[in-house]
Design an enzyme around this catalytic site. Structure first.
Site, PDB file in Angstrom:
ATOM      1  N   CYS A  69       0.799  -1.231   0.000  1.00  0.00           N
ATOM      2  CA  CYS A  69       0.000   0.000   0.000  1.00  0.00           C
ATOM      3  C   CYS A  69       0.830   1.279   0.000  1.00  0.00           C
ATOM      4  O   CYS A  69       0.280   2.363  -0.169  1.00  0.00           O
ATOM      5  CB  CYS A  69      -0.928  -0.005   1.209  1.00  0.00           C
ATOM      6  SG  CYS A  69      -2.039  -1.430   1.248  1.00  0.00           S
ATOM      7  N   HIS A  86      12.694   1.573   4.897  1.00  0.00           N
ATOM      8  CA  HIS A  86      12.577   0.160   4.518  1.00  0.00           C
ATOM      9  C   HIS A  86      13.106  -0.697   5.662  1.00  0.00           C
ATOM     10  O   HIS A  86      14.255  -0.566   6.060  1.00  0.00           O
ATOM     11  CB  HIS A  86      13.377  -0.094   3.238  1.00  0.00           C
ATOM     12  CG  HIS A  86      12.866  -1.251   2.432  1.00  0.00           C
ATOM     13  ND1 HIS A  86      12.665  -2.485   2.974  1.00  0.00           N
ATOM     14  CD2 HIS A  86      12.509  -1.359   1.125  1.00  0.00           C
ATOM     15  CE1 HIS A  86      12.208  -3.305   2.044  1.00  0.00           C
ATOM     16  NE2 HIS A  86      12.098  -2.654   0.913  1.00  0.00           N
ATOM     17  N   HIS A 138      -2.769  19.451   7.477  1.00  0.00           N
ATOM     18  CA  HIS A 138      -3.609  18.338   7.041  1.00  0.00           C
ATOM     19  C   HIS A 138      -2.813  17.030   7.074  1.00  0.00           C
ATOM     20  O   HIS A 138      -1.613  17.031   6.771  1.00  0.00           O
ATOM     21  CB  HIS A 138      -4.150  18.588   5.633  1.00  0.00           C
ATOM     22  CG  HIS A 138      -4.828  19.908   5.469  1.00  0.00           C
ATOM     23  ND1 HIS A 138      -6.103  20.155   5.939  1.00  0.00           N
ATOM     24  CD2 HIS A 138      -4.405  21.068   4.908  1.00  0.00           C
ATOM     25  CE1 HIS A 138      -6.428  21.416   5.665  1.00  0.00           C
ATOM     26  NE2 HIS A 138      -5.414  21.986   5.041  1.00  0.00           N
ATOM     27  N   HIS A 152      -2.823   6.535   5.511  1.00  0.00           N
ATOM     28  CA  HIS A 152      -3.318   5.432   4.700  1.00  0.00           C
ATOM     29  C   HIS A 152      -4.478   4.721   5.380  1.00  0.00           C
ATOM     30  O   HIS A 152      -4.360   4.276   6.531  1.00  0.00           O
ATOM     31  CB  HIS A 152      -2.190   4.440   4.412  1.00  0.00           C
ATOM     32  CG  HIS A 152      -2.667   3.122   3.876  1.00  0.00           C
ATOM     33  ND1 HIS A 152      -3.485   3.033   2.776  1.00  0.00           N
ATOM     34  CD2 HIS A 152      -2.451   1.855   4.302  1.00  0.00           C
ATOM     35  CE1 HIS A 152      -3.741   1.758   2.532  1.00  0.00           C
ATOM     36  NE2 HIS A 152      -3.135   1.025   3.451  1.00  0.00           N
ATOM     37  N   ASN A 185     -10.427   0.112   1.900  1.00  0.00           N
ATOM     38  CA  ASN A 185      -8.979   0.182   1.701  1.00  0.00           C
ATOM     39  C   ASN A 185      -8.700   0.010   0.216  1.00  0.00           C
ATOM     40  O   ASN A 185      -8.780  -1.095  -0.325  1.00  0.00           O
ATOM     41  CB  ASN A 185      -8.292  -0.907   2.519  1.00  0.00           C
ATOM     42  CG  ASN A 185      -6.775  -0.893   2.379  1.00  0.00           C
ATOM     43  OD1 ASN A 185      -6.215  -0.194   1.532  1.00  0.00           O
ATOM     44  ND2 ASN A 185      -6.094  -1.676   3.188  1.00  0.00           N
TER      45      ASN A 185
END
Length: 510
Positions: free
Chosen positions: A242, A321, A407, A411, A444
């Site tokens: 995602c 990562h 703002h 996700h 989602n």
């Protein structure tokens, strides 16, 4: 507001009403003004130091008489060669500085795909069809699905691909290709309509979809559909989850530093048909409850002439990562279950891994965006904790990111993700409203969810000139990525805004 009633057969129905404005974030009055005072003082420290120097120079200049000015001119004329050499060095230095600065990247516009109404699906409807045996789930899986649906935060107007509405559903490669085409072309048609960009001017195309990777590639399908030019630079991302949409933004940003006066298009999507799991391992059933149809298309530009019409300017992209850690690497994994049915498994460690990834990401992002006052308070708390740890327990200071952003686009991976970030970042309900409402209305939609959230903010008329937006996404691997945008003007929603017809009904109480 949404109220629930229970019918005689035990099913729940939701009625949506307009909700009163959500309360703003509350904080201690004294602490609030101390922090604001430090914020304004330290961020304007350089200017405050320069004021006395400028004042002294102005006073000295005002006291120069005619003879002083004449003597100064003669001195410069006598040392003409030295003056010219110094001037050349200054000009060359300014030119070199200008050429080594990264080129600004502008977001001209973006578009989100809104499927037709006949593809709407109610969570209860999916459960009822599962009880009829249409998906092959056993009794234990059905009970688990019912619990997940009730707590998912999804409403009754999300979308599934056409093949999933059939009785029984028959997922296939052709159905997956049809879903991909509908999503990509739907979003791109809206984008090209709103921007009126000549498709031959597009020099960079980045497409991401984790699960579905056909041959020819998704990027080639787009090039063929819109007859894009032959020397276009294309990138096809797969298996990145995602957060791949922000990875696409980062790749396009870097390519726009090399290729002059061009456009970059980033298409973000997921494929529900390919992702659907028909087995009975509970850790693999959760995506069936959360993922829904959606797609976004973003147009970036490095043309100076586009600054006037662009909505936002890209300020930062920070990528973290965590795949070197085995727990992070395995927490989201596509694999076969015990009987060979392939699905995406979500580990129990997912929220812990996501928290660690977020911490690493904001440690890098913080110095780039936080005011000096917040950074000093954070460092001071770390020093105090180290020095006083033996005498008393001191909680680490959590920087106030509300001083850096107006703002937040978190996700919409699930209700738990939004709850955790709201708590850990000390955000108000208004800050997470776009994420909650996107999850409720569209589900989602993977890497495209951030753009449905930004579209929500625009549709509400909240985006003002100078406002800063923080997009946060998580993905398999495990990854946490952030993008920071600044509004170049007070943004009005595009004609194709997916919230346009019903924004007045939101927010609703979930």
């Amino acid at each position: 507001m949404a109220t629930e009633s229970i019918s005689h057969d035990g099913t729940k129905t939701a009625k949506i009403e307009k909700q009163a404005p959500l309360p703003s974030f509350k904080t201690s009055v004294s602490l609030k003004y101390v922090k604001l005072g430090c914020y304004y003082l330290l961020n304007n420290l350089l200017a405050l130091c320069l004021v006395p120097l400028i004042t002294i120079a102005a006073i000295q200049a005002s006291q120069l008489n005619h003879n002083d000015i004449k003597n100064l001119y003669q001195l410069l004329e006598y040392h003409l060669i030295a003056v010219m050499a110094l001037s050349s060095v200054i000009v060359f230095g300014l030119f070199a500085y200008y050429m080594t600065q990264p080129r600004p990247v502008y977001l001209v516009d973006f578009a989100c795909y809104r499927p037709p109404d006949n593809l709407k699906v109610k969570s209860r409807e999916i459960y009822e069809r599962a009880k009829q045996g249409l998906f092959g789930f056993n009794e234990s899986s059905l009970k688990f699905l019912e619990k997940v649906f009730e707590r998912s935060g999804l409403g009754d107007e999300t979308y599934l691909p056409a093949v999933m509405h059939e009785n029984p559903p028959k997922p296939s490669f052709l159905a997956a290709r049809d879903e991909a085409e509908r999503e990509m072309y739907g979003a791109l048609d809206n984008l090209f309509k709103s921007t009126k960009v000549n498709t031959k001017e597009i020099g960079i195309l980045v497409v991401n979809c984790s699960i579905f990777q056909p041959i020819p590639s998704l990027s080639s399908m787009i090039v063929n559909k819109y007859k894009l030019r032959g020397n276009i630079k294309t990138v096809n991302l797969g298996g990145m989850g995602c957060s791949a949409g922000l990875i696409g933004i980062d790749i396009a940003k870097d390519m726009l530093q090399v290729h002059r006066n061009t456009y970059a298009v980033i298409v973000s999507m997921e494929n529900v048909v390919t992702e659907w799991y028909s087995g009975n391992r509970k850790s693999m059933l959760i995506p069936n409850c959360l993922f829904r149809t959606g797609c976004s298309a973003v147009l970036l530009s490095n043309k100076t002439s586009d600054k006037r019409r662009a909505k936002y300017k890209l300020q930062h992209v920070v990528r973290t990562h965590m795949a070197a850690d085995d727990a992070a690497f395995n927490c989201v994994r596509q694999e076969p279950d015990d009987i060979g049915v392939i699905g995406v498994s979500l580990s129990r460690d997912l929220m812990t891994v996501a928290g660690n990834a977020l911490k690493a990401n904001i440690t890098t992002l913080g110095p780039l965006v936080l005011p000096i006052s917040e950074q000093i308070l954070f460092v001071a708390s770390l020093i105090a904790k180290k020095v006083m740890s033996s005498k008393m327990k001191i909680k680490p200071y959590i920087p106030d990111f509300k001083l850096a952003f107006e703002h937040f686009c978190i996700h919409a991976g699930g209700r738990a993700v939004i709850d955790e970030l709201e708590k850990n970042l000390n955000l108000s309900e208004v800050h997470v409203e776009p994420s909650r409402m996107t999850l409720y209305r569209f589900g989602n939609t993977s890497s495209s969810s951030l753009w449905y959230e930004l579209a929500y903010t625009e549709a509400k008329g909240r985006m003002k000139k100078g406002d800063r937006v923080w997009q946060i996404a998580f993905g398999s691997g495990f990854k946490c990525n952030s993008a920071v945008w600044q509004a170049l003007r007070s943004v009005k929603p595009s004609e194709s805004n997916p919230w346009a017809d019903f924004i007045h009904e939101f927010p609703v109480k979930v």
